[in-house]
Design an enzyme around this catalytic site. Sequence first.
Site, PDB file in Angstrom:
ATOM      1  N   LYS A  13      -3.038   5.884  -4.288  1.00 26.31           N
ATOM      2  CA  LYS A  13      -4.157   6.780  -3.990  1.00 26.31           C
ATOM      3  C   LYS A  13      -4.082   8.092  -4.774  1.00 26.31           C
ATOM      4  O   LYS A  13      -3.004   8.491  -5.234  1.00 26.31           O
ATOM      5  CB  LYS A  13      -4.180   7.077  -2.487  1.00 26.31           C
ATOM      6  CG  LYS A  13      -4.171   5.819  -1.621  1.00 26.31           C
ATOM      7  CD  LYS A  13      -4.117   6.130  -0.146  1.00 26.31           C
ATOM      8  CE  LYS A  13      -3.930   4.863   0.678  1.00 26.31           C
ATOM      9  NZ  LYS A  13      -2.539   4.355   0.626  1.00 26.31           N
ATOM     10  N   ASP A  67       0.848  -1.201   0.000  1.00 20.11           N
ATOM     11  CA  ASP A  67       0.000   0.000   0.000  1.00 20.11           C
ATOM     12  C   ASP A  67       0.875   1.240   0.000  1.00 20.11           C
ATOM     13  O   ASP A  67       1.798   1.365   0.807  1.00 20.11           O
ATOM     14  CB  ASP A  67      -0.899   0.005   1.244  1.00 20.11           C
ATOM     15  CG  ASP A  67      -1.729   1.266   1.348  1.00 20.11           C
ATOM     16  OD1 ASP A  67      -2.833   1.286   0.767  1.00 20.11           O
ATOM     17  OD2 ASP A  67      -1.288   2.234   1.987  1.00 20.11           O
ATOM     18  N   TYR A  92       2.950   9.991   0.445  1.00 16.35           N
ATOM     19  CA  TYR A  92       4.070   9.444   1.198  1.00 16.35           C
ATOM     20  C   TYR A  92       5.414   9.741   0.528  1.00 16.35           C
ATOM     21  O   TYR A  92       6.461   9.561   1.152  1.00 16.35           O
ATOM     22  CB  TYR A  92       3.928   7.927   1.360  1.00 16.35           C
ATOM     23  CG  TYR A  92       2.585   7.458   1.846  1.00 16.35           C
ATOM     24  CD1 TYR A  92       1.755   8.280   2.619  1.00 16.35           C
ATOM     25  CD2 TYR A  92       2.128   6.174   1.530  1.00 16.35           C
ATOM     26  CE1 TYR A  92       0.516   7.839   3.043  1.00 16.35           C
ATOM     27  CE2 TYR A  92       0.894   5.723   1.964  1.00 16.35           C
ATOM     28  CZ  TYR A  92       0.085   6.561   2.714  1.00 16.35           C
ATOM     29  OH  TYR A  92      -1.145   6.117   3.138  1.00 16.35           O
ATOM     30  N   ASN A 148      12.051  -2.899   9.334  1.00 19.32           N
ATOM     31  CA  ASN A 148      12.890  -3.913   9.966  1.00 19.32           C
ATOM     32  C   ASN A 148      12.551  -5.281   9.387  1.00 19.32           C
ATOM     33  O   ASN A 148      11.396  -5.705   9.414  1.00 19.32           O
ATOM     34  CB  ASN A 148      12.663  -3.891  11.484  1.00 19.32           C
ATOM     35  CG  ASN A 148      13.461  -4.925  12.221  1.00 19.32           C
ATOM     36  OD1 ASN A 148      13.082  -6.083  12.260  1.00 19.32           O
ATOM     37  ND2 ASN A 148      14.564  -4.505  12.819  1.00 19.32           N
ATOM     38  N   ASN A 176       5.078  -9.715  11.001  1.00 21.02           N
ATOM     39  CA  ASN A 176       3.764  -9.138  10.709  1.00 21.02           C
ATOM     40  C   ASN A 176       2.955  -9.940   9.700  1.00 21.02           C
ATOM     41  O   ASN A 176       1.734  -9.747   9.599  1.00 21.02           O
ATOM     42  CB  ASN A 176       3.927  -7.697  10.218  1.00 21.02           C
ATOM     43  CG  ASN A 176       4.332  -6.748  11.322  1.00 21.02           C
ATOM     44  OD1 ASN A 176       4.177  -7.046  12.496  1.00 21.02           O
ATOM     45  ND2 ASN A 176       4.864  -5.584  10.951  1.00 21.02           N
ATOM     46  N   HIS A 203      -7.899   9.373  -1.699  1.00 16.97           N
ATOM     47  CA  HIS A 203      -7.256   9.382  -0.383  1.00 16.97           C
ATOM     48  C   HIS A 203      -8.135  10.042   0.680  1.00 16.97           C
ATOM     49  O   HIS A 203      -8.214   9.568   1.817  1.00 16.97           O
ATOM     50  CB  HIS A 203      -5.905  10.101  -0.477  1.00 16.97           C
ATOM     51  CG  HIS A 203      -4.918   9.651   0.541  1.00 16.97           C
ATOM     52  ND1 HIS A 203      -3.566   9.615   0.321  1.00 16.97           N
ATOM     53  CD2 HIS A 203      -5.071   9.216   1.812  1.00 16.97           C
ATOM     54  CE1 HIS A 203      -2.938   9.166   1.389  1.00 16.97           C
ATOM     55  NE2 HIS A 203      -3.841   8.939   2.317  1.00 16.97           N
TER      56      HIS A 203
END
Length: 347
Positions: free
Chosen positions: A107, A74, A79, A281, A288, A140
Amino acid sequence: MDARIILLFFAIICTTVDSSGGLSYKLNDGNEIPAVALGTSLGHSSEGTRVLPVNHSLAAAVQWALEAGYQHVDTAPLYRVEDEVGLGVSNFLNAGGDRQRVYITTKLWNDAHERDEVVPALKKSLAELRMDYVDLYLVHFPMAYKKDGSISNTDYLTTWKGMEDAKTMNLTKSIGVSNFNLTQMQRLWDNSIIKPAVLQIEVNPSITQNELINWCKDHGVIVMAYSPFGAILGRAKDAPPPKANDPYLLELAQKYGKTVPQILLRYLLDRKVVPIPRSMNKERIQQNIDILDFSLTSDEVEKLSAFNSNYRLRTPAKWYNHPHFPFEKKNLTEEQIQYIIEHSKED
């Protein structure tokens, strides 16, 4: 049969696990969306400016994630990392990866909400990403602004026509929205030809979004969750409980042999919500995605949801004056809002 029952049945039967073990959900347009996404926003510094990657660190993180089994990344122009995402995906593909197994979400930013601005904005993102199409393109925010930062009166319904254009042109496989509230979702649903397939919002035990998520389930809209850890793992001084050392979170982590972050991510999966954890990391990126081998019970999900306090990590006060501002507003004076606007460094 009632239309809502049909949509709910559709959502239940369209949860699939592919041959690699990756969980995915069927969208209301027939496409599938992988159930965990790598987030690529690096947040803000203490001075309020965007944190940017150095030495292609984000590209490396994207490649690590794809190699670890992620199938979904994503990102967004906001960003300022779409080029890094593109590089990371390119490196993965050059090493033998399959583009068909890489799902990219990006987005549309607030300053390109006119119908004829949507496709050019997407084409710019595609150039940054080194791609011919994205899998999912989201509005967005529902708020339109001009290039000079002033408020635009462009209705998000007009913007949506441009999103429909982009899908018709096969520049994106699916279209959806982000940060829309329930009233805005209903209005968009009632006034669109192509229905939104996805809504991306903040969801975690501190802001469970039950009413909005239930609306999405009734309409066959898949929810993506940014800030899946909320302030639970953060340092926000005004944040309500729980924190990472909460006894119940630790109890669940011990029961399932997982970390607290993994419990929080699984909580979202068990609500049929797509979490978007972010990390640079390598070990945490792997952790995750290592959440597909267990499930919480319905009682455990309900108990975690009981932490709800509707606490948002960020409610950008600089946008309070926009007529389509989607969130509840904190009690600020006009002078305070104006001060925030004048001293906002970025987004």
